[in-house]
Scaffold this active site. Structure first.
Site, PDB file in Angstrom:
ATOM      1  N   SER A   8     -47.978  27.810  67.807  1.00 16.26           N
ATOM      2  CA  SER A   8     -46.571  28.150  67.593  1.00 16.26           C
ATOM      3  C   SER A   8     -45.630  26.997  67.893  1.00 16.26           C
ATOM      4  O   SER A   8     -44.472  27.026  67.489  1.00 16.26           O
ATOM      5  CB  SER A   8     -46.180  29.356  68.459  1.00 16.26           C
ATOM      6  OG  SER A   8     -46.147  29.006  69.829  1.00 16.26           O
ATOM      7  N   LYS A  69     -42.340  27.790  74.718  1.00 14.71           N
ATOM      8  CA  LYS A  69     -41.416  27.782  73.579  1.00 14.71           C
ATOM      9  C   LYS A  69     -40.271  26.809  73.876  1.00 14.71           C
ATOM     10  O   LYS A  69     -40.160  26.277  74.974  1.00 14.71           O
ATOM     11  CB  LYS A  69     -40.824  29.179  73.326  1.00 14.71           C
ATOM     12  CG  LYS A  69     -41.817  30.307  73.105  1.00 14.71           C
ATOM     13  CD  LYS A  69     -42.505  30.234  71.764  1.00 14.71           C
ATOM     14  CE  LYS A  69     -43.429  31.444  71.562  1.00 14.71           C
ATOM     15  NZ  LYS A  69     -44.243  31.310  70.334  1.00 14.71           N
TER      16      LYS A  69
END
Length: 233
Positions: A8, A69
């Site tokens: 991701s 993230k």
């Protein structure tokens, strides 16, 4: 030290990357301690991340695992996606097309449906995957590369999110393959409470393509991606 289990955060982080995370940047909470031992109530010596920081945090309750993230929104911000572009506080975040990103296929990145375009490297004769790549620049001047696999209605077209007090809005750099704050659990992370942030990514110290075998020590060297070691954030 932390390891990367998903793609991701491509192109900055590959599956098989290992990195050091500093835990003092944003203060301390129970998730600063091993196994989240509940000895610290709330957050002490707390400081907010900056937009663009890459942070490690604990996933939402019921999904208690480490997640990494990039911080896009801070408390009080509004965020929306339009045609794959971030709209921060009503202003589009500049997103400029740059050279495509390619990554060799390996045990840690087998491709398949996750690869938008697979072909053979003309120089090495090995299969690689190609993504459209863009340079994104936040209002504070922080720039980084993001990947885009084309129009994805659920990820690229959203309503307006308002970041509440004590939370951040996070996104993966691999925009069309990231369960982040655009999605509520269990599909994503929702808004991330500050007290669940464990630290700030600092530097990569090792990386492997997953082809090593324990019984073959020489493969520990051949599997290493040496050019990724020492890369900062």
């Amino acid at each position: 030290p932390f390891s990367i289990p998903s793609q991701s955060m491509l192109p900055r982080l590959y599956i098989g990357d290992y990195l050091f995370v500093s835990k003092w940047n944003y203060g301390y909470s129970r998730w600063s301690l091993p196994w989240g031992v509940p000895l610290i109530p709330g957050r002490i010596l707390g400081r907010d991340p900056a937009r663009g920081d890459v942070v490690v945090f604990r996933g939402p309750p019921g999904e208690d695992h480490d997640v990494i993230k990039r911080v896009i929104g801070l408390p009080g911000d509004t965020i929306q996606m339009r045609h794959g572009q971030v709209i921060l506080n009503g202003t589009p975040v500049p997103k400029v097309r740059i050279a495509d990103f390619t990554i060799p296929l390996s045990p840690n990145y087998p491709g398949g449906t996750e690869c938008p375009s697979e072909f053979e490297d003309s120089l090495k004769g090995t299969p690689i995957c190609r993504y459209q790549q863009f340079r994104e620049t936040l209002p504070n001047g922080k720039s980084y590369n993001v990947l885009d696999r084309g129009e994805q209605p659920n990820a690229d077209e959203t309503g307006v999110y308002a970041v509440p007090a004590g939370h951040v809005f996070v996104m993966g750099d691999n925009r069309d393959d990231s369960g982040d704050s655009r999605f509520d659990p269990p599909e994503g992370m929702g808004m991330v409470p500050m007290e669940r942030i464990q630290g700030k990514a600092v530097v990569s110290f090792f990386s492997t393509d997953g082809s090593a075998e324990w019984i073959k020590p020489w493969t520990w060297v051949s599997a290493a991606r040496w050019n990724r070691i020492g890369e900062g954030f």
